[in-house]
Design an enzyme around this catalytic site. Structure first.
Site, PDB file in Angstrom:
ATOM      1  N   PRO A   1     -15.887  11.515   3.653  1.00 42.21           N
ATOM      2  CA  PRO A   1     -16.823  10.807   4.532  1.00 42.21           C
ATOM      3  C   PRO A   1     -18.119  10.413   3.819  1.00 42.21           C
ATOM      4  O   PRO A   1     -18.646   9.336   4.024  1.00 42.21           O
ATOM      5  CB  PRO A   1     -17.078  11.813   5.656  1.00 42.21           C
TER       6      PRO A   1
ATOM      7  N   GLU B   1      -9.547   1.195  -3.529  1.00 43.05           N
ATOM      8  CA  GLU B   1      -9.274   1.281  -4.977  1.00 43.05           C
ATOM      9  C   GLU B   1     -10.457   0.749  -5.792  1.00 43.05           C
ATOM     10  O   GLU B   1     -10.269   0.146  -6.849  1.00 43.05           O
ATOM     11  CB  GLU B   1      -8.017   0.470  -5.343  1.00 43.05           C
TER      12      GLU B   1
ATOM     13  N   ILE C   1      -7.403   7.800   4.381  1.00 45.16           N
ATOM     14  CA  ILE C   1      -6.269   8.111   3.519  1.00 45.16           C
ATOM     15  C   ILE C   1      -4.996   7.414   4.002  1.00 45.16           C
ATOM     16  O   ILE C   1      -4.468   7.720   5.083  1.00 45.16           O
ATOM     17  CB  ILE C   1      -6.053   9.652   3.439  1.00 45.16           C
TER      18      ILE C   1
ATOM     19  N   GLN D   1      -7.547 -36.249   1.216  1.00 44.00           N
ATOM     20  CA  GLN D   1      -8.122 -35.681  -0.020  1.00 44.00           C
ATOM     21  C   GLN D   1      -8.680 -34.275   0.178  1.00 44.00           C
ATOM     22  O   GLN D   1      -8.537 -33.409  -0.681  1.00 44.00           O
ATOM     23  CB  GLN D   1      -9.242 -36.583  -0.538  1.00 44.00           C
TER      24      GLN D   1
ATOM     25  N   GLY E   1      -5.401 -25.162  11.139  1.00 40.46           N
ATOM     26  CA  GLY E   1      -6.140 -25.390  12.378  1.00 40.46           C
ATOM     27  C   GLY E   1      -5.979 -24.218  13.326  1.00 40.46           C
ATOM     28  O   GLY E   1      -5.947 -23.053  12.905  1.00 40.46           O
TER      29      GLY E   1
ATOM     30  N   ARG F   1      -4.399   0.201  -9.267  1.00 41.45           N
ATOM     31  CA  ARG F   1      -5.142  -1.066  -9.330  1.00 41.45           C
ATOM     32  C   ARG F   1      -4.333  -2.131 -10.064  1.00 41.45           C
ATOM     33  O   ARG F   1      -4.400  -3.321  -9.715  1.00 41.45           O
ATOM     34  CB  ARG F   1      -6.489  -0.843 -10.047  1.00 41.45           C
TER      35      ARG F   1
ATOM     36  N   ASP G   1     -17.641  -5.011  -5.741  1.00 40.48           N
ATOM     37  CA  ASP G   1     -18.872  -4.851  -6.526  1.00 40.48           C
ATOM     38  C   ASP G   1     -18.752  -3.722  -7.553  1.00 40.48           C
ATOM     39  O   ASP G   1     -19.303  -3.820  -8.653  1.00 40.48           O
ATOM     40  CB  ASP G   1     -20.065  -4.578  -5.584  1.00 40.48           C
TER      41      ASP G   1
ATOM     42  N   SER H   1       0.833  -1.206   0.000  1.00 40.07           N
ATOM     43  CA  SER H   1       0.000   0.000   0.000  1.00 40.07           C
ATOM     44  C   SER H   1       0.869   1.259   0.000  1.00 40.07           C
ATOM     45  O   SER H   1       0.610   2.202  -0.751  1.00 40.07           O
ATOM     46  CB  SER H   1      -0.839   0.047   1.278  1.00 40.07           C
TER      47      SER H   1
END
Ligand code: TGC
Ligand code: FAD
Length: 390
Positions: free
Chosen positions: A139, A369, A168, A285, A345, A249, A373, A96
């Protein structure tokens, strides 16, 4: 000890140049030497490892694709991607810091700044003498930055800036901030705000469960007098900050693979050593299904970013293609982190292993970024021509 070995199931190293591999190794060595031994402690304490900023500058993690005359390394986009991959293999917060500095601060100054601005700020940002931040989110305006209310007035010999930015990265430590604000006509422009300007404060945001080794805060502007020469003259409109996001991105698409590889590598090694019911759990498996699916998704993500890197080098990568890679690679990394954590675990929830830290970090990466969705809607718009945002 950091015993990471990177998975390369489809021999993708054959597609990289010797220079690419050298750059990747140098970054990986630095992560093993300087990041891995300390990062868990910083994350547990929610502290920013500020001492690493100079080192990041020294090894070229800031603005690797910026021309050398401005302090960058003049490298190609695949080199940038590989560096971000290795940085995020260490910690998303480290990546970042590099993303913000390179793509969100140096890139806009390089692409839209005056010659004086480039010469004044870029070499110091490249070396790590200066740390930068990028103020777009507010905001009340996150996914829809076009509604921003931060604004400036022309006072004749200077601008007067008012408003606030939220969430930020780097803000509490930044020397300069590239801030997006509206002028009196409502047009968005980039302005360079410098620490020390009266009325400019950067309060830190506390109580994060994610990106704890990255510092996050606000940028608050209370009648800040900004010299006129600090306005980025080269481009205005929302497309200017969005073009910076394209670059960041792209780096995140590579970076997420680093986090995924670290989780896979850790789970694979653990599964061969952990004995239950008289045999290594790697022999069961259900555990093999998890590992097989992880390496399949990592390999697909590696191929996606390799191709995207070439398209970007040729100037042909579209914003929508970058969105698809960011969305896909962060999602697979998050799923891999969740599965890998289960494979360890109870040990998986401790700081003795990096997996839980990656998992919590990736909850921010899937949000910033552009959320998961929002990137889906960008792909949807691209393939149908129909805007489903509003
Ligand atoms: P829309 O009307 O679609 O577009 C406005 C203008 O921008 C142009 N454009 C782009 N230009 C360059 N690159 C892109 N990716 C672009 N996408 C759009 C577009 O052509 C148009 O140009 P013009 O000339 O016609 O005006 O804008 P909209 O208001 O409908 O919004 C579109 C949307 C939702 C996709 C966009 O606003 C968006 O991406 N929202 C997500 C916000 C976001 O990603 N914020 C990130 C903040 S920074 C951050 O999170 C840093 S984390 C750092 C770290 O620690 O790594
Ligand atoms: P909102 O926009 O309020 O979204 C809330 C939910 O609604 C999401 O799930 C979203 O997908 C959904 N949603 C919104 N619009 C639609 C729609 N049209 N259709 C369907 N669903 C929708 N910003 C910066 O400018 N600079 C930074 O350096 C920076 N660093 C960050 C660091 C961290 C750790 C974090 C968490 C965020 C950072 N951000 C930064 C802000 C980040 O970009 C925003 O959080 C992000 O863009 C989402 O905005 P929001 O949080 O306001 O969510």
């Amino acid at each position: 000890m950091d015993a990471f070995q990177h998975p390369d199931y489809y021999q993708l190293d054959d597609l990289l140049s010797e220079e690419h591999k050298m750059i990747r190794e140098a970054t990986r060595e630095w992560v093993k030497r300087s990041v891995s031994p300390v990062i868990e402690d910083y994350a547990q304490r929610a502290a920013f490892p500020e001492h690493l900023v100079k080192e990041m500058g020294e090894i070229g993690l800031f603005g690797p694709y910026i021309p050398t005359e401005y302090g960058g390394a003049g490298l190609d986009q695949i080199s940038y991607g590989l560096m971000m991959q290795e940085a995020e293999r260490g910690d998303s917060g480290i990546r970042s810091t590099c993303s913000v500095q390179s793509s969100l601060v140096m890139f806009p100054i390089f692409a839209y700044g005056s010659e004086e601005q480039k010469r004044k700020f870029l070499p110091k940002l490249a070396s790590g003498e200066f740390l930068g931040s990028f103020g777009l989110t507010e905001p009340n305006h996150g996914s829809n930055p076009s509604g921003m209310t931060t604004s400036y007035k022309d006072m004749g010999d200077h601008y007067l800036l008012n408003g606030a930015k939220m969430w930020i990265s780097n803000s509490p430590y930044c020397h300069v901030a590239v801030v997006w604000a509206k002028n009196e006509e409502g047009r968005i422009h980039g302005i360079i705000v410098e620490r020390g300007m009266e009325g400019f404060t950067t309060p830190e945001t506390h109580n994060k469960w994610s990106l704890r080794a990255s510092s996050t805060g606000e940028l608050v502007f209370d009648n800040v007098k900004v010299p006129k020469e600090n306005l980025l003259p080269g481009r205005s409109g929302l497309g200017a900050p969005l073009s910076c996001l394209d670059s960041a991105r792209f780096g995140i698409a590579w970076g997420a693979i680093g986090a995924a590889m670290d989780c896979y590598d850790t789970a694979l090694r653990y599964s061969k050593e952990r004995i239950q019911f008289g045999r290594p759990i790697a022999g069961f498996q259900l555990q093999q299904k998890k590992l097989a699916e992880m390496i399949t998704e990592i390999t697909k993500a590696q191929l996606l970013t390799w191709r995207l890197g070439h398209l970007k080098n040729e100037g042909k990568a579209t914003s929508a293609q970058i969105s698809m890679a960011k969305r896909n690679n962060v999602e697979i990394a998050l799923n891999i982190a969740r599965e890998a954590r289960q494979m360890l675990g109870g040990m998986g929830i401790t700081g003795d292993f990096s997996i839980m830290r990656h998992m919590m970090n990736l909850e921010s990466v899937v949000t910033y970024e552009g959320t998961h969705d929002i990137h889906l809607l960008i792909t949807g718009l691209d393939i149908t021509g129909e805007n489903a945002f509003t």
